[in-house]
Design an enzyme around this catalytic site. Sequence first.
Site, PDB file in Angstrom:
ATOM      1  CD  GLU B 267       3.884  -5.447   7.987  1.00 27.23           C
ATOM      2  OE1 GLU B 267       3.754  -4.492   6.969  1.00 27.23           O
ATOM      3  OE2 GLU B 267       3.500  -5.756   8.890  1.00 27.23           O
ATOM      4  CE  LYS B 337       1.061 -10.990   4.947  1.00 32.25           C
ATOM      5  NZ  LYS B 337       1.172  -9.999   5.126  1.00 32.25           N
ATOM      6  CG  ASP B 342      -0.034  -6.666   2.702  1.00 34.39           C
ATOM      7  OD1 ASP B 342      -0.345  -7.900   3.570  1.00 34.39           O
ATOM      8  OD2 ASP B 342      -0.045  -5.565   3.546  1.00 34.39           O
ATOM      9  CD  GLU B 370      -4.400  -5.865   5.561  1.00 35.84           C
ATOM     10  OE1 GLU B 370      -4.162  -6.527   6.414  1.00 35.84           O
ATOM     11  OE2 GLU B 370      -4.278  -5.157   6.135  1.00 35.84           O
ATOM     12  CD1 TRP B 506       4.513  -0.167   3.706  1.00 32.17           C
ATOM     13  CD2 TRP B 506       4.141   0.545   5.871  1.00 32.17           C
ATOM     14  NE1 TRP B 506       5.072  -0.982   5.241  1.00 32.17           N
ATOM     15  CE2 TRP B 506       5.117   0.255   6.256  1.00 32.17           C
ATOM     16  CE3 TRP B 506       4.321   2.094   7.005  1.00 32.17           C
ATOM     17  CZ2 TRP B 506       4.821  -0.242   7.483  1.00 32.17           C
ATOM     18  CZ3 TRP B 506       3.968   2.049   8.058  1.00 32.17           C
ATOM     19  CH2 TRP B 506       4.641   0.611   8.890  1.00 32.17           C
TER      20      TRP B 506
END
Lengths: 639, 639
Positions: B267, B337, B342, B370, B506
């Site tokens: 990113e 993760k 994500d 988030e 994205w």
Amino acid sequence: MSSEVPSDNDEVGATLWLPRKASMPAHVVCPKMADHTAASTIAIARHELQESWQGGQVTLRLVSEGSDNDGYHIKYKVADHSAVVSARRPLGLLYGTYALLRWQETKEGNDRDTTWTSAPALQRRMLNHWDNPDGSVERGYAGKSIWKWEQITKNGMTDSLRQRLTIYARANASVGINAMVVNNVNASPKMVTRPYLEKLKVIADLLRPYGIQVWLSINFGSPLALHETKTADPLDAAVQRWWQRKAREIYKLIPDFGGFLVKANSEGQPGPGDYHRSHADGANMLADALKPYGSTVIWRSFVYGANHKGEDRVMQAVSEFKPMDGLFHDNVILQSKNGPLDFQPREPYAPIFDNMTKTPQMAELQITQEYTGQSLHLVYLAPMWKEFFSYVDPVARGLKGIAGVANTGDDTNWCGHPFSQSNWYAFGRLAWDPSLTSEQIAHEWLLQTFGRGDSVTVAALEDMMLSSREACVDYMMPLGLHHIFAFDHHYGPQPDGYKAEYPLEWCPVYYHKADKQGLGFDRTVATGSGATAQYREPYRSLYENVKTCPEQYLLWFHHVAWDYRLANGRTLWQSLCDHYDAGVRRVAAYRVLWQSPAVRNYVDKVQWQQVDKLLATQLDNARQWQHTCLDYFNGFRSY
Amino acid sequence: MSSEVPSDNDEVGATLWLPRKASMPAHVVCPKMADHTAASTIAIARHELQESWQGGQVTLRLVSEGSDNDGYHIKYKVADHSAVVSARRPLGLLYGTYALLRWQETKEGNDRDTTWTSAPALQRRMLNHWDNPDGSVERGYAGKSIWKWEQITKNGMTDSLRQRLTIYARANASVGINAMVVNNVNASPKMVTRPYLEKLKVIADLLRPYGIQVWLSINFGSPLALHETKTADPLDAAVQRWWQRKAREIYKLIPDFGGFLVKANSEGQPGPGDYHRSHADGANMLADALKPYGSTVIWRSFVYGANHKGEDRVMQAVSEFKPMDGLFHDNVILQSKNGPLDFQPREPYAPIFDNMTKTPQMAELQITQEYTGQSLHLVYLAPMWKEFFSYVDPVARGLKGIAGVANTGDDTNWCGHPFSQSNWYAFGRLAWDPSLTSEQIAHEWLLQTFGRGDSVTVAALEDMMLSSREACVDYMMPLGLHHIFAFDHHYGPQPDGYKAEYPLEWCPVYYHKADKQGLGFDRTVATGSGATAQYREPYRSLYENVKTCPEQYLLWFHHVAWDYRLANGRTLWQSLCDHYDAGVRRVAAYRVLWQSPAVRNYVDKVQWQQVDKLLATQLDNARQWQHTCLDYFNGFRSY
């Protein structure tokens, strides 16, 4: 809704979910009918609309096109709030009337012109009352029988009984129930004697305009028990003649009588097996007696312990009946419970539905909460029935109908627990349309029962209803444990239950099979009773393998080690603890939720208090299940 | 508990779950230590006990036997309510102290003599702050950064900051968190400059007695960005020397400095790839610089879009790192993760944990919400993390630690939503002992935060917490839908999200792949991206087959027709509707439950009001998710 309709405390809950009275009588246009029953049916529809419809004119119209059953078509015009209900039959108009009123109570958002059509998915939508002529009700938890036989003579019934049974008839018609067995399957021979038949005729006359057919459970040994024959052998000519005469007698009194429901050679009931005859022999003899009247014998497959002693009880129905597939006359229907055992809070589906391809079948569901907390626990059963339908689709399988063991009694509110009414309601709605969701039905029932209310409050109560069956499973029989209920009354837990004088298959220890190694009933083909072999693929393979067996059925099909790890990494023992905890916790949440001001404002005050007390009991009971079962099972682990 | 401890409204929630003050100071016996840190640690333990222990004498005792880590042993005698806490290390005594106080607040029933032992299952129990030096917090929803860099000089920090960070240190120590990365993985090069290192030393000095090691996220391009080298190429000797000098400088200031956390070539962050070097080259260069100090580089595997453009994003970590398995130096840990995408409300586990057998690994969980409603939704995350552990057992897999992205900020109550504190708490407890249940942790947290209260009320709130993650999944991403969040802020729904200027991966439309036929991302080997092949058996086969794929991951792994029937007989479309409904309904139940008098009496008044408002927002949001997503997807069905 408490704020709109102040309730007379003595009668709270008595009118069930039936439509509220409107402030002004509605204008109803309807056809004139020469036929008495048709005229009565239409008069009822008109009356319901006049009392409760809040819109413009309603026209009831008989048409010649449309579905060839009791369906209806509704057309609503927002401009003048008028509606047209059309149907091929008067009964369709009545069903359409109730549908229109239900829509009035539950519709959402801005009105617009609306039309819809509905027709019943199943032909027979039947209640089975387990009521005895002495007024007791087997597995009844809402008082005595609603049939007050002593208040009925051949000439009629008392006003109070008529009033009460009229509500009963309206309630059933409002959800499409069209058949009703008045008496217990453990049937008294008395029920086919002249005095009772004459009383039954009076009931039949009352129910007829509502589209409800009466049926009888019969005792297979009746002619013998009544000393009118010397045997009850179905192949005996005198016996056959006796039943033929009896049928003629009944049909003379009740020309639209439905037929017989029979529990034979099961749990002590007489049957053809007493004479070394088969179930087919017995059923066919009765079917032949009913044949001239175009009616039907419903024969229950709930049979065990006679011809297959020692065999796993859940396998016996298939073992007994599968060899007879094709031998039944065409007016015999085999009726089977949804699960292979006995109305546990959760069972895998009964594999008899996979195994009889030539015999018409019906499913029997239990509305009365024998094993689900009776009338003391809030357990909404629609999700259980939907689960069954997901394995045995009633329409795709061509089921001839669905029967529900009634939960009614002479309690003011009919069902004991105010929320138990929702199970009667849900049964009817699902029998009409098995594709309805549990949520839709809960929503309808809440709005009709307690009023529209605030949408958040209604959603919260829906959440309570919809999660309540899983909560019950969690605190009564997690992971497929089964039949660890106390003897006889089946209310609380009795995991250590064993009585030498009882059949082994009535004893909890037979079912959980706890030992030092583990817990559960091995029903695999590889090492157990082999019950998995009765299932169709893919279930047969899924259930056979402990790794693929759904965890909700784990201990139903497998004997599992205490330290076996489930998918979430927890051991069997830990998972049992988790499930009991989850059940108790959820009921605690109901208890707290119920006391929220929003709920108090929404629900009728008397009913609110009833449920508040009942939830306290349910929570105590849930904890008792948890402690009794975990203490008991823990004893095996710590040998 | 509101009834016992009237709260100062300005400070509500500020002391988190930390022990309440007792009415009388307790008597504590403890060893004298020459070592400064050890003495400080023991002083903290003594002070906590003096302030909050309500029993008899407590003895803190250092022993030479027992577990070789920071575990403790506790012995409580009911006769005189005395306790002995013993441990091999001072920090073990502090952990034992907090455990004893936790037990005091949460123990049940009649006391009896009690002993227990506990030791951390994982070596590194780490918070990752995503805090920037300018005081902003990436994905922070509770105000500005807790590090007030401007209030710190090389000589110390302001009293107010010290006060606040002391609570932070106590809270972490109370749940066993022992490591802390102060700054964002999108790291500013500034953080390794002298002024910041001197401030960091001040923080490290404060945290040290609480057993908390400080770490830094470093920007891989730091030497170049700071104009101290002409490249950041890890194979460049000048670069290597720069990092070696930097490490020496840090360790001179902070001798127990933890190490570096690195996000490289991800990113937009610089990394070894900028010089055509591999991740192993980059990580090893830093590892070598840290090696003399016995410390570690944690390298993040969250990398996509660089070397595997066009490949399914969830596959790229394995594609990138698997070939390097075995190439990393022994003081490099790969941090991944829990899921391969994500931090969605639900993901299948990240298969990188199956694919790297020679590389030490850590798991990264996200405490800050988030994608789970940020600090506006009540979502208790322990069940999500336990679900991950059921696939990747941290102990059995030998994970080197667990990191959690912190949810702290300068809001009075640290976390924004009062219930978000429970996620910080649960993270620490699970990192210490992954076998704790979500329920145990919720129970502990409630009792310590709001007091003992009535057991029914506590159970009801546990039920709310425990079901909240599934509710969130239901209203945000039923059946395995994923990443249909609004761009950038990731708060609300944006299923139609597509921006040509953004990387395709994205964009929501890339993930749901709705079309006329159906919905979902085909990741099968047979017809899709092939991501299922990265999983170990039996998951590989289970996920590959639409019939055996768990429904919770259905649309993650399959493109499914709108009229495909799920196990319960409902179509995909109906099931989507069902899940959104269930999520909304459950939040409605929380809203009503929360207003129950029992809850109002139990919870601090100010916090009650905060949560009451937040639940209204959550319910609105849940409905918005439902309507936005169903309206959008419905458009495809009705082409």
